[in-house]
Design a protein around this motif. Structure first.
Motif, short mmCIF file in Angstrom:
data_model
loop_
_atom_site.label_atom_id
_atom_site.label_comp_id
_atom_site.label_asym_id
_atom_site.label_seq_id
_atom_site.Cartn_x
_atom_site.Cartn_y
_atom_site.Cartn_z
N GLU A 249 -4.12 5.75 7.01
CA GLU A 249 -4.33 5.05 8.28
C GLU A 249 -3.92 3.58 8.10
O GLU A 249 -4.72 2.73 7.73
CB GLU A 249 -5.80 5.15 8.72
CG GLU A 249 -6.25 6.57 8.99
CD GLU A 249 -7.71 6.66 9.41
OE1 GLU A 249 -8.35 5.59 9.57
OE2 GLU A 249 -8.23 7.79 9.57
N ILE A 250 -2.64 3.33 8.34
CA ILE A 250 -2.08 1.99 8.20
C ILE A 250 -1.48 1.57 9.54
O ILE A 250 -0.66 2.31 10.09
CB ILE A 250 -1.01 1.95 7.09
CG1 ILE A 250 -1.64 2.32 5.74
CG2 ILE A 250 -0.36 0.58 7.00
CD1 ILE A 250 -0.67 2.37 4.59
N PRO A 251 -1.85 0.43 10.09
CA PRO A 251 -1.34 0.01 11.40
C PRO A 251 0.16 -0.25 11.38
O PRO A 251 0.73 -0.57 10.33
CB PRO A 251 -2.12 -1.26 11.71
CG PRO A 251 -2.57 -1.77 10.39
CD PRO A 251 -2.80 -0.57 9.53
N VAL B 49 -8.25 12.36 0.08
CA VAL B 49 -8.45 10.93 -0.11
C VAL B 49 -8.02 10.19 1.16
O VAL B 49 -6.94 10.45 1.70
CB VAL B 49 -7.64 10.41 -1.32
CG1 VAL B 49 -7.79 8.90 -1.47
CG2 VAL B 49 -8.09 11.13 -2.59
N LEU B 50 -8.87 9.27 1.62
CA LEU B 50 -8.57 8.45 2.80
C LEU B 50 -8.16 7.05 2.35
O LEU B 50 -8.84 6.42 1.54
CB LEU B 50 -9.79 8.36 3.72
CG LEU B 50 -9.72 7.30 4.84
CD1 LEU B 50 -8.69 7.69 5.89
CD2 LEU B 50 -11.10 7.11 5.49
N ILE B 51 -7.03 6.58 2.89
CA ILE B 51 -6.58 5.20 2.65
C ILE B 51 -6.45 4.53 4.01
O ILE B 51 -5.60 4.92 4.83
CB ILE B 51 -5.23 5.14 1.89
CG1 ILE B 51 -5.37 5.77 0.50
CG2 ILE B 51 -4.76 3.70 1.76
CD1 ILE B 51 -4.96 7.19 0.41
N VAL C 48 0.84 -1.20 0.00
CA VAL C 48 0.00 0.00 0.00
C VAL C 48 0.88 1.25 0.00
O VAL C 48 0.63 2.21 -0.76
CB VAL C 48 -0.96 0.02 1.22
CG1 VAL C 48 -1.71 1.34 1.28
CG2 VAL C 48 -1.95 -1.14 1.13
N LEU C 49 1.90 1.27 0.84
CA LEU C 49 2.79 2.43 0.93
C LEU C 49 3.57 2.63 -0.38
O LEU C 49 3.75 3.76 -0.83
CB LEU C 49 3.76 2.27 2.10
CG LEU C 49 3.12 2.40 3.49
CD1 LEU C 49 4.12 2.03 4.58
CD2 LEU C 49 2.57 3.80 3.72
N GLU C 50 4.03 1.54 -0.99
CA GLU C 50 4.75 1.63 -2.27
C GLU C 50 3.86 2.24 -3.34
O GLU C 50 4.30 3.08 -4.14
CB GLU C 50 5.21 0.24 -2.71
CG GLU C 50 6.40 -0.30 -1.94
CD GLU C 50 6.71 -1.74 -2.32
OE1 GLU C 50 6.17 -2.22 -3.35
OE2 GLU C 50 7.48 -2.40 -1.60
#
Length: 298
Positions: free
Chosen positions: A183-185, A217-219, A162-164
């Motif tokens: 918002e990634i744990p 945009v929310l991820i 996701v980050l890439e």
């Protein structure tokens, strides 16, 4: 002796009566099937005389009728989708092709200034790139939807993918003045899937959000009890509920999102890839916010 004869006659009458009604019901069922096959009615088989074996038979026939109706409806849907796809791809190819041919004719003029020539060449190049993107997406979708599309399933770290994908869109976010809310744990979320397919799904959803968002945009990536969920959300005030039913169809573009750079195939490709990986991609509209949800079950 007389009693036995009376009993025998009664039993015989019972079975003869039962046989008569069974034959009558079979003829009735045959008549109903004939009317159904000749499209005189759309009703399923109804029984007036109840027999266990006959009920089982009528149930199986009615299930087959349901399957046939579903198959016919699916066939019509596929045919309509194919006609729409052909119409859309013809339109999308014709538009830039007409532009390219028109400007190529202008470029043949010897009276063009260098500035105008450079401008027309840029327009032709833009049209050619548009055609290239359309044909590549169409070709990719046809391969993905083939039965033997190869997947390389392995354990992946979904956080990293996701980050890439997000890093690759840094410039696009800046150009549109959008601030992604990520918002990634911190803990690792592992998934068994094809890494390139998962990344393509995420990229297509992010690109769709950037193109059509009227705000940030929310991820959000979450590990739930039922599985893994990735949500990509953006404001979509002009989107309607009826658009959601067609959002993943090939070439579908809501009116407010018809841009020259969009082929209308990105979401179809993402959906097809998710299905290939036994995942699910859905869209939900809530308070003028479009939620794209990728879900993988445990």
């Amino acid at each position: 002796m007389v009693y036995m004869m009376i009993m025998a006659v009664l039993v015989a009458l019972f079975y003869l009566t039962r046989f008569y009604y069974l034959k009558k019901e079979i003829r009735n069922a045959a008549r109903q099937l004939n009317e159904l096959n000749n499209q005189m009615t759309a009703k399923k088989i109804n029984l007036a005389f109840f027999d266990k074996d006959l009920e089982v038979l009528s149930k199986e026939i009615n299930e087959q009728i349901d399957k046939t109706k579903w198959a016919n409806a699916e066939k019509k849907r596929t045919e309509n989708e194919l006609r729409l796809a052909v119409a859309n791809i013809s339109h999308d190819i014709r538009t830039p092709m007409t532009s390219i041919l028109g400007y190529m004719q202008l470029l043949e003029s010897e009276e063009l200034t260098p500035e105008k020539r450079a401008e027309y060449i840029a327009i032709v190049k833009k049209g050619a790139l548009r055609l290239k993107a359309l044909l590549e997406d169409f070709f990719e979708l046809s391969i993905i939807e083939s039965f033997d599309y190869p997947l390389k399933i392995e354990t992946i770290k979904l956080n990293n993918i996701v980050l890439e994908a997000l890093v690759g869109f840094y410039e696009q976010f800046n150009q549109k003045g959008l601030e992604p809310i990520i918002e990634i744990p911190a803990y690792e979320i592992r998934l068994k899937a094809d890494p390139s397919a998962v990344k393509r799904v995420i990229e297509n959803l992010i690109l769709n959000s950037i193109k059509h968002s009227s705000g940030n945009v929310l991820i959000r990536l979450e590990q739930l009890q039922s599985g893994i969920q990735l949500i990509i959300c953006n404001p979509a005030p002009h989107l309607k509920e009826e658009d959601l039913l067609l959002l993943f169809d090939r070439f579908y573009k809501a009116d407010q999102t018809r841009t020259e750079k969009s082929t209308g195939l990105g979401l179809s490709i993402a959906k097809s890839l998710m299905l290939k990986m036994n995942g699910k991609l859905t869209a939900e509209l809530k308070d003028n916010q479009l939620y794209m949800k990728c879900e993988w079950k445990n």
